[in-house]
Design an enzyme around this catalytic site. Structure first.
Site, PDB file in Angstrom:
ATOM      1  N   ASP A 186       0.966  -1.318   0.008  1.00 30.57           N
ATOM      2  CA  ASP A 186       0.141  -0.097  -0.049  1.00 30.57           C
ATOM      3  C   ASP A 186       0.890   1.130  -0.055  1.00 30.57           C
ATOM      4  OD1 ASP A 186      -3.061   1.139   0.713  1.00 30.57           O
ATOM      5  OD2 ASP A 186      -1.584   2.313   1.817  1.00 30.57           O
ATOM      6  N   TYR A 207       2.741   9.786  -0.097  1.00 32.13           N
ATOM      7  CA  TYR A 207       3.780   9.375   0.860  1.00 32.13           C
ATOM      8  C   TYR A 207       5.174   9.725   0.153  1.00 32.13           C
ATOM      9  CZ  TYR A 207      -0.021   6.478   2.642  1.00 32.13           C
ATOM     10  OH  TYR A 207      -1.317   6.033   3.159  1.00 32.13           O
ATOM     11  N   LYS A 232      -2.711   5.737  -4.180  1.00 37.67           N
ATOM     12  CA  LYS A 232      -3.928   6.705  -3.988  1.00 37.67           C
ATOM     13  C   LYS A 232      -3.745   8.083  -4.360  1.00 37.67           C
ATOM     14  CE  LYS A 232      -4.029   4.362   0.734  1.00 37.67           C
ATOM     15  NZ  LYS A 232      -2.444   4.621   0.963  1.00 37.67           N
ATOM     16  N   HIS A 254      -7.765   9.106  -2.176  1.00 33.72           N
ATOM     17  CA  HIS A 254      -7.148   8.861  -0.928  1.00 33.72           C
ATOM     18  C   HIS A 254      -8.095   9.588   0.214  1.00 33.72           C
ATOM     19  CE1 HIS A 254      -2.983   9.001   1.211  1.00 33.72           C
ATOM     20  NE2 HIS A 254      -4.178   8.629   2.118  1.00 33.72           N
TER      21      HIS A 254
HETATM   22  N1  LIG Z   1      -5.807   5.718   3.597  1.00 35.04           N
HETATM   23  C1  LIG Z   1      -5.283   6.685   4.521  1.00 35.04           C
HETATM   24  O1  LIG Z   1      -5.687   7.676   4.683  1.00 35.04           O
HETATM   25  C2  LIG Z   1      -4.172   6.002   5.436  1.00 35.04           C
HETATM   26  C3  LIG Z   1      -3.992   6.750   6.442  1.00 35.04           C
HETATM   27  C4  LIG Z   1      -2.709   6.173   7.449  1.00 35.04           C
HETATM   28  C5  LIG Z   1      -2.314   4.915   7.100  1.00 35.04           C
HETATM   29  N2  LIG Z   1      -2.653   4.434   5.821  1.00 35.04           N
HETATM   30  C6  LIG Z   1      -1.911   3.147   5.575  1.00 35.04           C
HETATM   31  O2  LIG Z   1      -2.113   2.324   6.692  1.00 35.04           O
HETATM   32  C7  LIG Z   1      -0.692   1.811   6.896  1.00 35.04           C
HETATM   33  C8  LIG Z   1      -0.399   1.435   8.249  1.00 35.04           C
HETATM   34  O3  LIG Z   1      -0.715   2.634   9.038  1.00 35.04           O
HETATM   35  P1  LIG Z   1       0.593   3.137   9.881  1.00 35.04           P
HETATM   36  O4  LIG Z   1       1.846   2.817   9.253  1.00 35.04           O
HETATM   37  O5  LIG Z   1       0.371   4.639  10.073  1.00 35.04           O
HETATM   38  O6  LIG Z   1       0.194   2.513  11.560  1.00 35.04           O
HETATM   39  P2  LIG Z   1       0.152   1.226  12.179  1.00 35.04           P
HETATM   40  O7  LIG Z   1       0.674   0.075  11.066  1.00 35.04           O
HETATM   41  O8  LIG Z   1      -0.921   1.143  12.884  1.00 35.04           O
HETATM   42  O9  LIG Z   1       1.507   1.237  13.093  1.00 35.04           O
HETATM   43  C9  LIG Z   1       2.799   1.300  12.475  1.00 35.04           C
HETATM   44  C10 LIG Z   1       3.631   1.309  13.888  1.00 35.04           C
HETATM   45  O10 LIG Z   1       3.778   0.056  14.457  1.00 35.04           O
HETATM   46  C11 LIG Z   1       4.998  -0.343  14.915  1.00 35.04           C
HETATM   47  N3  LIG Z   1       4.931  -1.992  14.632  1.00 35.04           N
HETATM   48  C12 LIG Z   1       4.579  -2.513  13.455  1.00 35.04           C
HETATM   49  N4  LIG Z   1       4.798  -3.936  13.749  1.00 35.04           N
HETATM   50  C13 LIG Z   1       5.052  -3.881  14.944  1.00 35.04           C
HETATM   51  C14 LIG Z   1       5.247  -5.211  15.925  1.00 35.04           C
HETATM   52  N5  LIG Z   1       4.999  -6.401  15.333  1.00 35.04           N
HETATM   53  N6  LIG Z   1       5.387  -5.060  17.163  1.00 35.04           N
HETATM   54  C15 LIG Z   1       5.585  -3.593  17.594  1.00 35.04           C
HETATM   55  N7  LIG Z   1       5.294  -2.482  16.819  1.00 35.04           N
HETATM   56  C16 LIG Z   1       5.063  -2.779  15.505  1.00 35.04           C
HETATM   57  C17 LIG Z   1       5.666   0.178  13.686  1.00 35.04           C
HETATM   58  O11 LIG Z   1       7.067   0.454  14.159  1.00 35.04           O
HETATM   59  P3  LIG Z   1       8.650  -0.396  13.751  1.00 35.04           P
HETATM   60  O12 LIG Z   1       8.617   0.381  12.279  1.00 35.04           O
HETATM   61  O13 LIG Z   1       9.280  -0.104  14.822  1.00 35.04           O
HETATM   62  O14 LIG Z   1       8.196  -1.652  13.649  1.00 35.04           O
HETATM   63  C18 LIG Z   1       5.125   1.600  13.582  1.00 35.04           C
HETATM   64  O15 LIG Z   1       5.698   2.580  14.473  1.00 35.04           O
HETATM   65  C19 LIG Z   1      -0.078   2.874   6.525  1.00 35.04           C
HETATM   66  O16 LIG Z   1       1.478   2.655   6.312  1.00 35.04           O
HETATM   67  C20 LIG Z   1      -0.468   3.377   5.065  1.00 35.04           C
HETATM   68  O17 LIG Z   1      -0.075   2.465   4.091  1.00 35.04           O
HETATM   69  C21 LIG Z   1      -3.664   4.831   5.062  1.00 35.04           C
END
Ligand SMILES: NC(=O)c1ccc[n+]([C@@H]2O[C@H](COP(=O)([O-])OP(=O)(O)OC[C@H]3O[C@@H](n4cnc5c(N)ncnc54)[C@H](OP(=O)(O)O)[C@@H]3O)[C@@H](O)[C@H]2O)c1
Length: 274
Positions: free
Chosen positions: A42, A47, A72, A105
């Protein structure tokens, strides 16, 4: 890899997110994810990592057709003038001839263009063969209904919205279910916050797994696609392992009950949330 089927598409149920990851960090994360077995990536124009993601896909031994790539379109491109050329630019950066899924998006066109106009462009891009599937992101229940009225049923593959144990987003999920639209839950860990939750930690203890696995398994138990991100191989691998974790209904319900409306992604151009 299990998939979630919606009427127009089949989406691998676990993907890897790339928000906040720039350059080498994005390249390395996608490279490690593909190596571990992820087949769904994704990204987004905003980004600023489509080129790094594209390089990782190109350099990977995994055939392109085995990888499900989502990007997106950003708010300033949601108009007849810029939409298609912005997608062509994304494809150039990604070094791809098509994406598997193209999303609006945010339902927040910078200059107030109508949904009719930008969804028309989204459909045009699909008809041009530049996107195999199309969908929406951050659409409220009412906006999802409006999008279905404009495009018809069976056209929108997914609504990508924030879903994690502290924000279960039930109303939008119910609306999507009504139209067979798969929900992709983003920020499954609430960017790490829910991994410290006592209820989740106690469930993790019961299954002898990590809190992250419990959260991913909870998303999958609800039939959601989910896209956690990580910069670390160990965490990417742990999250991937959740594909084989099945939670009891009672534990799923305990996690549902943690909902407290704690939304992480709410920029000033966000819609009036449900
Ligand atoms: N459509 C939209 O508007 C929108 C908005 C926000 C996000 N997104 C998408 O959703 C994806 C996920 O959201 P996000 O990246 O913001 O947040 P998330 O996946 O909820 O959290 C990511 C965080 O969790 C940590 N993490 C991941 N796996 C872990 C594990 N097994 N144990 C402990 N910590 C862990 C990561 O740190 P480390 O790197 O240290 O592992 C990072 O700090 C985004 O990357 C993006 O592609 C879409």
């Amino acid at each position: 890899m299990p998939t979630v089927e919606s009427s127009p598409s089949v989406i691998p149920s676990l993907g890897v997110g790339t928000f906040r990851l720039k350059d080498d960090e994005a390249y390395n994360s996608v490279t490690m994810a593909l190596d571990i077995g992820y087949r769904h990536i994704d990204t987004a124009q905003i980004y600023k990592n489509e080129a790094a993601v594209g390089r990782a896909i190109k350099d990977s031994p995994v055939p392109r057709e085995d990888i499900f790539v989502t990007t997106k379109v950003w708010n300033d491109k949601l108009n007849r003038t810029h939409f298609v050329e912005s997608v062509e630019e994304s494809l150039r950066k990604l070094q791809l001839s098509y994406v598997d899924l193209l999303l609006i998006h945010w339902p927040s066109p910078e200059h107030g263009e109508s949904m009719q106009e930008y969804l028309g462009e989204l459909l045009r891009v699909k008809e041009m063969g530049l996107a195999k599937n199309i969908g929406i992101s951050n659409f409220t229940a009412a906006q999802t209904e409006e999008a279905v009225r404009i495009l018809g049923e069976g056209v929108i593959a997914t609504n990508q919205i924030e879903v994690h144990p502290y924000l279960i987003n039930e109303k939008v999920r119910e609306t999507c279910a009504k139209y067979g639209i798969v929900v992709t839950g983003y920020m499954p860990f609430a960017v790490g916050k829910v991994l410290k939750d006592d209820t989740i930690l106690s469930i993790a203890k019961k299954y002898n797994v990590t809190a992250a696995e419990v959260v991913v398994a909870w998303e999958l138990a609800h039939g959601l696609v989910t896209i956690p991100s990580s910069t670390k191989r160990e965490n990417l691998a742990t999250n991937f392992k959740a594909l084989s974790l099945k939670l009891d209904a009672e534990d799923v319900a305990k996690i549902d009950a943690l909902d407290c409306g704690d939304r992480q992604a709410t920029p000033d151009f966000a819609p009036d949330w449900d």
